[in-house]
Design a protein around this motif. Structure first.
Motif, PDB file in Angstrom:
ATOM      1  N   UNK A 126       1.411   8.067   2.362  1.00 40.93           N
ATOM      2  CA  UNK A 126       2.077   6.981   2.499  1.00 40.93           C
ATOM      3  C   UNK A 126       2.486   6.200   1.523  1.00 40.93           C
ATOM      4  N   UNK A 127       3.279   5.208   1.679  1.00 38.23           N
ATOM      5  CA  UNK A 127       4.058   4.454   0.774  1.00 38.23           C
ATOM      6  C   UNK A 127       4.105   3.121   1.109  1.00 38.23           C
ATOM      7  N   UNK A 128       3.983   2.062   0.038  1.00 41.00           N
ATOM      8  CA  UNK A 128       3.583   0.804   0.260  1.00 41.00           C
ATOM      9  C   UNK A 128       4.290  -0.104  -0.663  1.00 41.00           C
ATOM     10  N   UNK A 129       4.545  -1.099  -0.513  1.00 41.83           N
ATOM     11  CA  UNK A 129       4.981  -2.250  -1.474  1.00 41.83           C
ATOM     12  C   UNK A 129       4.362  -3.764  -0.957  1.00 41.83           C
ATOM     13  N   UNK A 160       5.831   4.773   5.772  1.00 39.95           N
ATOM     14  CA  UNK A 160       5.907   3.466   5.071  1.00 39.95           C
ATOM     15  C   UNK A 160       4.755   2.676   6.038  1.00 39.95           C
ATOM     16  N   UNK A 161       4.134   2.048   5.022  1.00 38.49           N
ATOM     17  CA  UNK A 161       2.623   1.207   5.550  1.00 38.49           C
ATOM     18  C   UNK A 161       2.671  -0.141   4.813  1.00 38.49           C
ATOM     19  N   UNK A 162       1.598  -1.058   5.410  1.00 34.30           N
ATOM     20  CA  UNK A 162       1.460  -2.263   4.651  1.00 34.30           C
ATOM     21  C   UNK A 162       0.628  -1.873   3.411  1.00 34.30           C
ATOM     22  N   UNK A 163       0.520  -2.828   2.519  1.00 35.93           N
ATOM     23  CA  UNK A 163      -0.203  -2.575   1.570  1.00 35.93           C
ATOM     24  C   UNK A 163      -1.675  -2.455   1.893  1.00 35.93           C
ATOM     25  N   UNK A 164      -2.343  -3.097   2.976  1.00 40.55           N
ATOM     26  CA  UNK A 164      -3.549  -3.237   3.307  1.00 40.55           C
ATOM     27  C   UNK A 164      -3.932  -1.938   4.080  1.00 40.55           C
ATOM     28  N   UNK A 165      -2.900  -1.058   4.683  1.00 37.55           N
ATOM     29  CA  UNK A 165      -3.092   0.045   5.340  1.00 37.55           C
ATOM     30  C   UNK A 165      -3.253   1.128   4.266  1.00 37.55           C
ATOM     31  N   UNK A 166      -2.257   1.010   3.255  1.00 41.69           N
ATOM     32  CA  UNK A 166      -1.961   2.227   2.149  1.00 41.69           C
ATOM     33  C   UNK A 166      -3.234   2.283   1.317  1.00 41.69           C
TER      34      UNK A 166
END
Length: 200
Positions: A27-30, A50-56
């Motif tokens: 997973x990648x997030x910013x 791509x994921x949200x920070x909360x998911x990552x």
């Protein structure tokens, strides 16, 4: 075991490239909406999610590939990081030692990620080198790993091997790990050293 990369600049993309080369999903997030970098992720490979920070941050091993100054913002994503391993890929070059409380930068980072196992690693190579195939000339590109937690390095070393690198353990942050830490205008002596370990 689930993996994520927080930060999708040059280093984050280089790490994602290493994962996709071996067909390992990550997973990648910013701090931005995942849709804003989805096309960049897709260009690297289908296993870059791509994921949200909360998911990552639900991943087991999390690569911290943001600017050093941003690590505390990432740390706010969870109240506790118990059971997680943070691979600190940041560099604190230009940060005065007194702002680090006199600590190696990864020890300073660890104060924000309460409960996590923090491992310094993958930070000594420039993005172009990190993204290149680590299997060269009958050997594998070295990545240095360091931690103050005795059992933290092993799972990161195993992952590094899966990614095709040759992990070399340096010991604690203020011992061999000092060779891959930066502060003020000082780079650790092993930073930027592109080394290989021959297959036995």
């Amino acid at each position: 075991m689930k993996y994520s990369i927080i930060g999708f600049g040059n280093i984050g993309k280089a790490l994602a490239t290493a994962f996709t080369r071996k067909g390992i999903e990550v997973s990648v997030a910013t701090t931005r909406d995942p849709e804003s970098f989805a096309s960049d992720a897709a260009a690297i490979g289908p296993g870059i999610v791509p994921k949200t920070l909360a998911e990552a941050v639900k991943a087991d091993i999390i690569f911290l590939a943001v600017r050093f100054e941003s690590h505390q913002d990432v740390a706010k994503a969870l109240p506790t990081w118990q059971g997680k391993t943070i691979v600190d890929v940041t560099n604190a070059y230009g940060v005065p030692l007194e702002k680090l409380d006199g600590l190696p930068s990864s020890a300073f980072v660890a104060k924000s990620f309460v409960g996590a196992n923090v491992v310094k690693g993958f930070n000594h190579l420039i993005a172009a080198t990190l993204s290149a195939d680590p299997a060269v000339s009958g050997g594998h590109r070295v990545v240095f790993l360091s931690s103050d937690e005795e059992d933290a390095v092993a799972p990161v070393a195993d992952l590094a091997k899966r990614l095709g690198f040759a992990p070399v353990e340096l010991g604690k942050f203020d011992e061999g790990g000092a060779l891959v830490h930066a502060h003020d205008d000082i780079w650790g002596r092993l930073i930027f050293q592109d080394l290989y370990k021959k297959e036995q």
